[in-house]
Scaffold this motif. Sequence first.
Motif, mmCIF file in Angstrom:
data_model
loop_
_atom_site.group_PDB
_atom_site.id
_atom_site.type_symbol
_atom_site.label_atom_id
_atom_site.label_comp_id
_atom_site.label_asym_id
_atom_site.label_seq_id
_atom_site.Cartn_x
_atom_site.Cartn_y
_atom_site.Cartn_z
ATOM 1 N N ALA A 1 36.862 34.533 46.327
ATOM 2 C CA ALA A 1 36.110 35.054 45.214
ATOM 3 C C ALA A 1 35.942 36.513 45.187
ATOM 4 O O ALA A 1 36.555 37.217 44.148
ATOM 5 C CB ALA A 1 34.825 34.418 45.199
ATOM 6 N N ALA A 2 35.919 37.151 46.208
ATOM 7 C CA ALA A 2 35.779 38.481 46.602
ATOM 8 C C ALA A 2 37.225 39.143 46.231
ATOM 9 O O ALA A 2 37.331 40.311 45.372
ATOM 10 C CB ALA A 2 35.282 39.013 47.739
ATOM 11 N N LEU A 3 38.193 38.818 46.781
ATOM 12 C CA LEU A 3 39.503 39.416 46.665
ATOM 13 C C LEU A 3 40.156 39.135 45.198
ATOM 14 O O LEU A 3 40.871 39.936 44.784
ATOM 15 C CB LEU A 3 40.510 38.875 47.519
ATOM 16 N N ALA A 4 39.648 38.021 44.625
ATOM 17 C CA ALA A 4 40.257 37.760 43.275
ATOM 18 C C ALA A 4 39.652 38.718 42.315
ATOM 19 O O ALA A 4 40.329 39.218 41.193
ATOM 20 C CB ALA A 4 40.124 36.315 42.938
ATOM 21 N N ALA A 5 38.268 38.955 42.562
ATOM 22 C CA ALA A 5 37.668 39.704 41.270
ATOM 23 C C ALA A 5 37.938 41.191 41.541
ATOM 24 O O ALA A 5 37.513 41.756 40.523
ATOM 25 C CB ALA A 5 36.103 39.323 41.616
ATOM 26 N N ALA A 6 38.502 41.673 42.629
ATOM 27 C CA ALA A 6 38.498 43.029 42.919
ATOM 28 C C ALA A 6 39.912 43.389 42.683
ATOM 29 O O ALA A 6 40.112 44.534 42.913
ATOM 30 C CB ALA A 6 38.104 43.159 44.457
ATOM 31 N N GLN A 7 40.832 42.779 41.982
ATOM 32 C CA GLN A 7 42.184 42.997 41.696
ATOM 33 C C GLN A 7 42.061 44.169 40.591
ATOM 34 O O GLN A 7 40.925 44.272 39.742
ATOM 35 C CB GLN A 7 42.978 41.972 41.144
ATOM 36 N N PRO A 8 43.064 44.947 40.424
ATOM 37 C CA PRO A 8 43.131 46.190 39.524
ATOM 38 C C PRO A 8 42.773 45.675 38.123
ATOM 39 O O PRO A 8 43.106 44.620 37.754
ATOM 40 C CB PRO A 8 44.357 46.759 39.875
ATOM 41 N N ALA B 1 45.591 26.880 47.113
ATOM 42 C CA ALA B 1 45.378 26.787 45.747
ATOM 43 C C ALA B 1 45.135 28.234 44.984
ATOM 44 O O ALA B 1 45.442 28.408 43.864
ATOM 45 C CB ALA B 1 44.254 25.867 45.427
ATOM 46 N N SER B 2 44.674 29.152 46.282
ATOM 47 C CA SER B 2 44.439 30.290 45.570
ATOM 48 C C SER B 2 45.705 31.497 45.574
ATOM 49 O O SER B 2 45.404 32.387 44.780
ATOM 50 C CB SER B 2 43.501 31.154 46.476
ATOM 51 N N LEU B 3 46.685 31.262 46.101
ATOM 52 C CA LEU B 3 47.866 32.048 46.236
ATOM 53 C C LEU B 3 48.264 32.386 44.794
ATOM 54 O O LEU B 3 48.826 33.663 44.459
ATOM 55 C CB LEU B 3 49.020 31.438 47.006
ATOM 56 N N PRO B 4 48.524 31.521 43.740
ATOM 57 C CA PRO B 4 49.048 31.708 42.528
ATOM 58 C C PRO B 4 48.195 32.395 41.652
ATOM 59 O O PRO B 4 48.526 32.931 40.540
ATOM 60 C CB PRO B 4 49.674 30.345 41.890
ATOM 61 N N LEU B 5 46.919 32.659 42.268
ATOM 62 C CA LEU B 5 45.868 33.220 41.185
ATOM 63 C C LEU B 5 45.825 34.559 41.126
ATOM 64 O O LEU B 5 45.648 35.220 40.013
ATOM 65 C CB LEU B 5 44.416 32.794 41.898
ATOM 66 N N PHE B 6 46.334 35.338 42.264
ATOM 67 C CA PHE B 6 46.028 36.506 42.502
ATOM 68 C C PHE B 6 46.825 37.732 41.628
ATOM 69 O O PHE B 6 46.422 38.562 41.149
ATOM 70 C CB PHE B 6 46.347 37.213 44.101
ATOM 71 N N PRO B 7 48.214 37.192 41.300
ATOM 72 C CA PRO B 7 48.893 38.002 40.344
ATOM 73 C C PRO B 7 48.230 37.961 38.887
ATOM 74 O O PRO B 7 48.445 38.953 37.895
ATOM 75 C CB PRO B 7 50.357 37.112 40.108
#
Length: 490
Positions: A31-38, A133-139
């Motif tokens: 949650a932290a890393l996903a929300a903090a994306q540019p 499951a989180s890997l394809p989310l980050f882009p």
Amino acid sequence: MPALSQAAEQMTANVARHRGAAPAAAIVAIAALAAAQPLDADLWVHLNNGRFIAGRGELPYPDPFTFSAGDAVWTVHEWLPALIIFQLVDLGGVIAAVLGIAAVYALTWGLLERTLAAQGVGPWMRTAALVTASLPLFPFAGIRPLAFGLLAAVLAAVLALHHRRTGSRGVWLLPLVFVVWGNVHASFPIGFALLATFLVEALWARSRLPFIGPRPRTRFAPFAAVTALSVVAPALNPSGLRLLAQPFFQWGGEFRRFNSDWRPPEAFSETWWFFAAFLVLLGLLLILRRARIEPAMLGLLILVLAAGFSTRKVMPFAAVLAPLLLAQPLATAGAARVSLPAWAVRAGAVLAVAAAIGVAAAISPRTLDGPTVVPMPAAARDLVADTGATRIFGTYHWGAFLSWAQWPDALVFIDGRFDLFVPDTLSDYLSVTGLESGWRQKLMDIDPDAVVIQTDSPLARRLAEPGSGWRDIGGDSIARVLLPDRAKSA
């Protein structure tokens, strides 16, 4: 002996609880890393819509932000997240929006984790499934309506799968979920495919045809009624029935040419690698578990994975639904047990969470000036505002950024809402920026009183030439501002 037995049971419970720290740490970290994306360029589209809705109490129809759209019909298919995101930014700045979206991601992955736990998937396998499951989310992550769409998808899948296993009456909540889904994100056809698959499976199970695996407890008649209600439920939104056609409309060939989210991922691109890593890890999990997958689950898995490779925007949905579809084989097949001391599990969880929050704090955007996925023209924005320009021709993905700062005093020619501008407006934009035959006349017909364009673009160089009829009044390495000779510089 009874006391010894009770002590052993308590110790086992404590160890189990500490092992649960691993999936909990994964939820917080994701949650932290996903929300903090540019920040994505589309954020300003949502901010513009949210500000308009909050201030006027209605949707922005006809389009108020551009001078080119006219009465063109379009659909604000993410109006509710736009309103929420704007309110968060308005109340607490970008940091408030980051925290709010992080809560949505945490709720989504927490619901996924609790569902897997309820079906007997062990803590280490749950942790592996969550990370995979989180890997394809980050882009695609960051402050985006996608977060709300993923939550709706998981909630719909959880209710449908629970009914399939137990025949629960909770399935009647599905139409309500689809009402919400239709108001937050145009990905609800994924839910239609999910319900249709289970409906066909239930009909097959009722027949005398051969059936592989345990028969589902899906109650055909109620589930058929729920499915019918769920299909029409997204129409309960401010845009009405038009919203039902929106995802299929965007999926059409005309749109896939102009928006990369609706095209297949390019081989060996960042998005492709994330999804490929997800597939590899998912395959390893199944191989290690020697899993056997029920036909309906296998069919759905193939469908969502194929859709992910067909359309980039579906990739996160395919990834987050996959563990739910594979919960039974992940829980029941044999695998080696991982046994670690409770203190080691706790320490590892704390370190993982601390590292994730530290990285998130370091990379998270703090203001609307960035960091962004695509550099935004902050200097050019301020410069063009000083000119008093009211009709701005700018780079496609900068339009909403400029509107956010200058609307209603200035309108732009085009912004990131490609469905509003296909085909004519977008064609004119591409013709001018690509210096195609007749581009000067088209620019004259558009009649802007300012151009904000990439510094290294061919158009910027041509307009800056002596005798072009335009004057370069400044900018930076990102963007230049050019005015027609008839305009007065600031």
